[in-house]
Design a protein around this motif. Structure first.
Motif: not given
Length: 136
Positions: A9-11, A15-18, A35-36, A39-42
């Protein structure tokens, strides 16, 4: 719940950016939050354009205080209470709204001139339906 399920579920969250996920399984509730990372897409933030400030209205909107049938006149063959261009005084009857066989007189809240009749005779009106516009 197994650790392998939680990792799955963490993966999925990654993957979904949740940023949060709650799973209920066998009367157990597991809530995952993160927390986002920078480095992730924003998602770009698009500024909302402000609506221009409304100018003060030069008319009074008379709205129906109840649901019912709109009648412009006191009887079927009678002249209407008011017509476009008529000058009305505060407290003057403008129309009738029939609700549950009761005839409710709608009166002018302020004096002015009828500039628009917004509903047709015999039509159904809802609460808040604009009935008349009166120029101050």
């Amino acid at each position: 719940m197994k650790e392998s399920d939680i990792r799955k579920y963490a993966e999925l969250m990654q993957e979904l950016g949740l940023t949060g996920l709650e799973i209920t399984q066998d009367n157990q509730v597991v809530r995952l939050e993160r927390t986002a990372a920078a480095s992730e897409k924003t998602v770009p933030v698009i500024p909302v354009q402000k609506q221009p400030q409304e100018q003060p209205q030069d008319y009074i909107s008379v709205k129906s205080p109840l649901v019912g049938l709109f009648y412009a006149a006191p009887a079927e063959n009678a002249a209407p209470y008011v017509s476009v261009g008529d000058t009305v005084q505060k407290g003057q009857t403008l129309c009738i709204v029939e609700a549950m066989k009761l005839m409710n007189e709608i009166q002018a809240e302020e004096s002015g001139t009828i500039t628009e009749i917004c509903i047709g005779n015999g039509q159904m009106v809802e609460y808040g339906t604009e009935l008349f516009r009166i120029k101050r």
